[in-house]
Write an enzyme that holds these catalytic residues in place. Structure first.
Site, PDB file in Angstrom:
ATOM      1  N   PRO A 152       0.785  -1.231   0.000  1.00  0.00           N
ATOM      2  CG  PRO A 152      -0.161  -1.132   2.123  1.00  0.00           C
ATOM      3  CD  PRO A 152       0.489  -2.081   1.158  1.00  0.00           C
ATOM      4  NE  ARG A 179       3.965   6.580   1.449  1.00  0.00           N
ATOM      5  CZ  ARG A 179       4.173   5.389   2.035  1.00  0.00           C
ATOM      6  NH1 ARG A 179       4.682   4.377   1.326  1.00  0.00           N
ATOM      7  NH2 ARG A 179       3.869   5.209   3.281  1.00  0.00           N
ATOM      8  CE1 TYR A 204       8.574   5.209   3.253  1.00  0.00           C
ATOM      9  CE2 TYR A 204       6.960   6.982   3.456  1.00  0.00           C
ATOM     10  CZ  TYR A 204       7.498   5.789   3.912  1.00  0.00           C
ATOM     11  OH  TYR A 204       6.965   5.179   5.023  1.00  0.00           O
ATOM     12  CG  ASN A 245       8.305  -1.757   0.494  1.00  0.00           C
ATOM     13  OD1 ASN A 245       7.766  -1.968   1.583  1.00  0.00           O
ATOM     14  ND2 ASN A 245       8.818  -0.582   0.162  1.00  0.00           N
ATOM     15  CB  ALA A 294       1.248   0.050   6.228  1.00  0.00           C
ATOM     16  CG  HIS A 307       5.009  -2.293  10.255  1.00  0.00           C
ATOM     17  ND1 HIS A 307       6.336  -2.664  10.351  1.00  0.00           N
ATOM     18  CD2 HIS A 307       4.977  -1.250   9.383  1.00  0.00           C
ATOM     19  CE1 HIS A 307       7.062  -1.852   9.576  1.00  0.00           C
ATOM     20  NE2 HIS A 307       6.264  -0.998   8.975  1.00  0.00           N
ATOM     21  CG  ASP A 357      -0.032 -17.672   7.766  1.00  0.00           C
ATOM     22  OD1 ASP A 357       1.009 -17.832   8.426  1.00  0.00           O
ATOM     23  OD2 ASP A 357      -1.166 -17.626   8.287  1.00  0.00           O
ATOM     24  CB  SER A 364      12.110   4.696   5.359  1.00  0.00           C
ATOM     25  OG  SER A 364      11.217   3.732   5.887  1.00  0.00           O
ATOM     26  NE  ARG A 416       9.671   6.032   9.106  1.00  0.00           N
ATOM     27  CZ  ARG A 416       8.758   5.897   8.150  1.00  0.00           C
ATOM     28  NH1 ARG A 416       8.966   5.040   7.159  1.00  0.00           N
ATOM     29  NH2 ARG A 416       7.649   6.608   8.176  1.00  0.00           N
ATOM     30  NE  ARG A 428       6.701   4.116  10.278  1.00  0.00           N
ATOM     31  CZ  ARG A 428       5.626   4.265   9.502  1.00  0.00           C
ATOM     32  NH1 ARG A 428       5.282   3.332   8.653  1.00  0.00           N
ATOM     33  NH2 ARG A 428       4.889   5.363   9.573  1.00  0.00           N
TER      34      ARG A 428
HETATM   35  C1  DQA Z   1       8.043   1.186   4.057  1.00  0.00           C
HETATM   36  C2  DQA Z   1       8.090   1.360   5.574  1.00  0.00           C
HETATM   37  C3  DQA Z   1       6.744   1.048   6.197  1.00  0.00           C
HETATM   38  O1  DQA Z   1       6.810   1.197   7.602  1.00  0.00           O
HETATM   39  C4  DQA Z   1       5.693   1.998   5.664  1.00  0.00           C
HETATM   40  O2  DQA Z   1       4.435   1.675   6.186  1.00  0.00           O
HETATM   41  C5  DQA Z   1       5.671   2.060   4.183  1.00  0.00           C
HETATM   42  C6  DQA Z   1       6.917   1.996   3.438  1.00  0.00           C
HETATM   43  C7  DQA Z   1       9.346   1.611   3.384  1.00  0.00           C
HETATM   44  O3  DQA Z   1       9.512   1.279   2.210  1.00  0.00           O
HETATM   45  O4  DQA Z   1      10.183   2.278   3.989  1.00  0.00           O
HETATM   46  O5  DQA Z   1       4.627   2.256   3.579  1.00  0.00           O
HETATM   47  O6  DQA Z   1       7.835  -0.196   3.782  1.00  0.00           O
END
Ligand code: DQA
Length: 142
Positions: free
Chosen positions: A9, A17, A22, A73, A76, A79, A86, A101, A106, A110
């Site tokens: 997402p 964003r 980012y 990746n 969110a 977490h 699974d 990131s 952070r 996270r």
């Molecule tokens: C992320 C880090 C996550 O905590 C965050 O929710 C993201 C991007 C990153 O690429 O740094 O959406 O996965």
């Protein structure tokens, strides 16, 4: 080697964003960079991004028997998602967890990654270059 670059997402909003976190590259820039690197390395690469957890589960299941590796990746959902953990365990495809990131520096929420235990490695804090590093890891180049 055939690799799926899978993004969760809000990764489609890269460049818009929180650019301080980012960066300014867009999702299309990210895909172009990965595609170029894949060509250089002789990797066959495909991309999928979704803001929906179930669609990501479907993408992982559909990768079974089709891909040799996943660069993932989960954003969110990293977490929160036992379903993604699974799914990765179910298909057993070597997967590298990527974060643009440095999540370790952070917020507390996270610091948990549900997917990590099903991944061969985690790359975080390298910006979008982390996706290239993840491809190297899947190639066995570390
Ligand atoms: C992320 C880090 C996550 O905590 C965050 O929710 C993201 C991007 C990153 O690429 O740094 O959406 O996965």
């Amino acid at each position: 080697m055939k690799i799926l670059v899978l993004n969760g997402p809000n990764i489609n909003f890269l460049g818009i964003r929180e650019p301080g976190i980012y960066g300014r590259e867009t999702y299309d820039d990210l895909c172009a960079k990965c595609r170029e690197y894949a060509v250089e390395k002789g990797i066959d690469v495909e991309f999928y991004q979704s803001n929906h957890e179930g669609a990501l589960v479907d993408a992982i299941q559909n990768a079974y028997g089709e891909f040799d590796g996943i660069v993932f990746n989960p954003a969110a959902y990293t977490h929160t998602s036992i379903a993604l953990l699974d799914a990765l365990k179910a298909v057993g495809i070597p997967t590298v967890e990527v974060h643009i990131s440095d999540v370790s520096k952070r917020e507390d929420f996270r610091q948990v990654s549900y997917v990590r235990s099903a991944c061969v490695a985690t790359v975080a804090g390298m910006g979008t270059d982390g996706y290239l590093k993840a491809m190297d890891i899947l190639l066995g180049e570390k």
